[in-house]
Scaffold this active site. Structure first.
Site, mmCIF file in Angstrom:
data_model
loop_
_atom_site.group_PDB
_atom_site.id
_atom_site.type_symbol
_atom_site.label_atom_id
_atom_site.label_comp_id
_atom_site.label_asym_id
_atom_site.label_seq_id
_atom_site.Cartn_x
_atom_site.Cartn_y
_atom_site.Cartn_z
ATOM 1 N N ARG A 85 10.872 -6.836 32.348
ATOM 2 C CA ARG A 85 9.799 -7.826 32.313
ATOM 3 C C ARG A 85 10.265 -9.153 31.766
ATOM 4 N NH1 ARG A 85 5.074 -4.455 32.536
ATOM 5 N NH2 ARG A 85 3.226 -5.730 32.467
ATOM 6 N N ARG A 165 -2.068 -12.188 29.656
ATOM 7 C CA ARG A 165 -1.064 -11.430 30.424
ATOM 8 C C ARG A 165 -0.520 -12.274 31.581
ATOM 9 N NH1 ARG A 165 -4.558 -6.594 31.950
ATOM 10 N NH2 ARG A 165 -2.788 -5.851 33.151
HETATM 11 P P1 AP5 Z 1 1.336 -2.504 32.617
HETATM 12 O O1 AP5 Z 1 0.567 -1.282 32.516
HETATM 13 O O2 AP5 Z 1 2.685 -2.476 33.248
HETATM 14 O O3 AP5 Z 1 0.411 -3.612 33.254
HETATM 15 P P2 AP5 Z 1 0.702 -4.810 34.315
HETATM 16 O O4 AP5 Z 1 2.080 -5.130 34.683
HETATM 17 O O5 AP5 Z 1 -0.077 -5.909 33.726
HETATM 18 O O6 AP5 Z 1 0.256 -4.237 35.611
HETATM 19 P P3 AP5 Z 1 -1.065 -3.519 35.898
HETATM 20 O O7 AP5 Z 1 -0.963 -2.061 35.546
HETATM 21 O O8 AP5 Z 1 -2.191 -4.288 35.259
HETATM 22 O O9 AP5 Z 1 -1.217 -3.742 37.457
HETATM 23 P P4 AP5 Z 1 -0.555 -3.062 38.721
HETATM 24 O O10 AP5 Z 1 0.300 -4.075 39.413
HETATM 25 O O11 AP5 Z 1 0.070 -1.735 38.415
HETATM 26 O O12 AP5 Z 1 -1.864 -2.868 39.595
HETATM 27 P P5 AP5 Z 1 -2.707 -1.559 39.962
HETATM 28 O O13 AP5 Z 1 -1.944 -0.750 40.961
HETATM 29 O O14 AP5 Z 1 -3.223 -0.870 38.739
HETATM 30 O O15 AP5 Z 1 1.564 -3.142 31.142
HETATM 31 C C1 AP5 Z 1 0.512 -3.223 30.200
HETATM 32 C C2 AP5 Z 1 1.049 -3.775 28.887
HETATM 33 O O16 AP5 Z 1 2.068 -2.899 28.363
HETATM 34 C C3 AP5 Z 1 1.730 -5.158 28.969
HETATM 35 O O17 AP5 Z 1 0.803 -6.224 28.892
HETATM 36 C C4 AP5 Z 1 2.662 -5.099 27.747
HETATM 37 O O18 AP5 Z 1 1.942 -5.326 26.553
HETATM 38 C C5 AP5 Z 1 3.127 -3.641 27.746
HETATM 39 N N1 AP5 Z 1 4.364 -3.453 28.519
HETATM 40 C C6 AP5 Z 1 4.509 -2.741 29.675
HETATM 41 N N2 AP5 Z 1 5.766 -2.801 30.114
HETATM 42 C C7 AP5 Z 1 6.451 -3.575 29.228
HETATM 43 C C8 AP5 Z 1 7.802 -4.028 29.159
HETATM 44 N N3 AP5 Z 1 8.719 -3.729 30.093
HETATM 45 N N4 AP5 Z 1 8.142 -4.824 28.106
HETATM 46 C C9 AP5 Z 1 7.249 -5.135 27.150
HETATM 47 N N5 AP5 Z 1 5.957 -4.757 27.164
HETATM 48 C C10 AP5 Z 1 5.559 -3.982 28.201
HETATM 49 O O19 AP5 Z 1 -3.938 -2.251 40.742
HETATM 50 C C11 AP5 Z 1 -4.870 -3.068 40.056
HETATM 51 C C12 AP5 Z 1 -6.296 -2.830 40.640
HETATM 52 O O20 AP5 Z 1 -6.326 -3.305 41.989
HETATM 53 C C13 AP5 Z 1 -6.699 -1.335 40.712
HETATM 54 O O21 AP5 Z 1 -8.060 -1.252 40.453
HETATM 55 C C14 AP5 Z 1 -6.371 -0.928 42.170
HETATM 56 O O22 AP5 Z 1 -7.219 0.113 42.618
HETATM 57 C C15 AP5 Z 1 -6.617 -2.244 42.918
HETATM 58 N N6 AP5 Z 1 -5.708 -2.429 44.056
HETATM 59 C C16 AP5 Z 1 -4.392 -2.090 44.107
HETATM 60 N N7 AP5 Z 1 -3.857 -2.481 45.285
HETATM 61 C C17 AP5 Z 1 -4.873 -3.095 45.986
HETATM 62 C C18 AP5 Z 1 -4.950 -3.739 47.249
HETATM 63 N N8 AP5 Z 1 -3.863 -3.806 48.062
HETATM 64 N N9 AP5 Z 1 -6.137 -4.273 47.632
HETATM 65 C C19 AP5 Z 1 -7.228 -4.213 46.818
HETATM 66 N N10 AP5 Z 1 -7.222 -3.619 45.596
HETATM 67 C C20 AP5 Z 1 -6.049 -3.078 45.175
#
Ligand code: AP5
Length: 210
Positions: A85, A165
């Site tokens: 990240r 974020r």
């Molecule tokens: P993390 O859990 O990794 O969160 P993120 O990167 O912010 O990503 P998300 O999980 O929010 O989103 P995603 O891309 O996976 O989307 P999703 O598939 O769920 O990290 C959380 C926290 O942990 C960070 O802020 C940090 O504090 C810490 N952290 C994690 N890794 C770290 C690292 N390497 N270093 C330091 N700190 C770290 O989809 C989102 C929504 O959209 C869902 O509801 C889904 O159903 C919907 N959706 C998905 N695809 C579609 C589509 N094509 N069309 C319509 N809706 C869709």
């Protein structure tokens, strides 16, 4: 295959990782999921990480690097979701990889689309399934249609934390797109498309990487 998924919060990395893992059998190493599990279990790592996640900041590199190093040491294939990240983590990854990466998939999407996605996301605290109230609702209403647990909103899916974020992503994670492009590893998918269309793009860019 040894894959990294990068993209802004809510771009759909986790959704696509689970689908690819279910079809191909690649283990997922998702740092966000691992950290949330550590928080739920109140482990020492979880206690240290909790405040950072609540604020929408990155958890300190040494904690996350160690978590990933332990997980991937013996894996021949994996999907790294949410790691690296920042540049420090990317450099660390190069030193702990058992074999070189096959590809880095970049989920490209506009920020406007992400606000709606994160605001409508619901997750299962028991099995980790991810839903969306309109784009991907559970067939069991406010319960998980896979294990029956009551769905919840992630604590970092609140408007202020989402904004934080995004800013962390722009400053620290987005530069990795060029980093991996320069190394010839970057494969881009249009993450604005519906889930099935994103998945087809994903399969197609991965075909080019084998
Ligand atoms: P993390 O859990 O990794 O969160 P993120 O990167 O912010 O990503 P998300 O999980 O929010 O989103 P995603 O891309 O996976 O989307 P999703 O598939 O769920 O990290 C959380 C926290 O942990 C960070 O802020 C940090 O504090 C810490 N952290 C994690 N890794 C770290 C690292 N390497 N270093 C330091 N700190 C770290 O989809 C989102 C929504 O959209 C869902 O509801 C889904 O159903 C919907 N959706 C998905 N695809 C579609 C589509 N094509 N069309 C319509 N809706 C869709």
């Amino acid at each position: 295959m040894r894959l990294v998924f990068i993209g802004a919060p809510g771009a759909g990395k986790g959704t696509q990782a689970k689908r690819l893992a279910a079809e191909k059998g690649y283990p997922i190493v998702a740092t966000g999921d691992l950290l949330r599990a550590a928080i739920a279990e109140q482990t020492p790592l979880g206690q240290q990480a909790h405040a950072y996640i609540q604020r929408g900041e990155l958890v300190p590199d040494p904690l996350v690097n160690q978590l990933v190093a332990e997980r991937i040491a013996t894996l021949e294939s994996f999907i790294l979701d949410g790691y690296p990240r920042n540049l420090t983590q990317a450099q660390m990854l190069e030193t702990i990889l058992p074999q070189p990466l096959s590809a880095v998939v970049y989920f490209e999407i506009s920020e406007d689309a992400l606000i709606a996605r994160l605001g409508g996301r619901r997750i299962c605290p028991q099995c980790g399934a991810v839903f969306h109230i309109t784009a991907n609702p559970s067939t069991a209403g406010d319960r998980c249609d896979q294990c029956g647990a009551t769905l919840i909103t992630r604590e970092d899916d609140q408007p202020d934390t989402i904004r934080k974020r995004f800013s962390v992503y722009r400053e620290q994670t987005a530069p990795l797109v060029d980093y991996y492009r320069q190394r010839g590893l970057l494969r881009t998918v249009n993450a604005d498309a519906p889930p099935d269309a994103v998945y087809q793009q994903l399969l197609s860019v991965l075909c080019e990487s084998t």
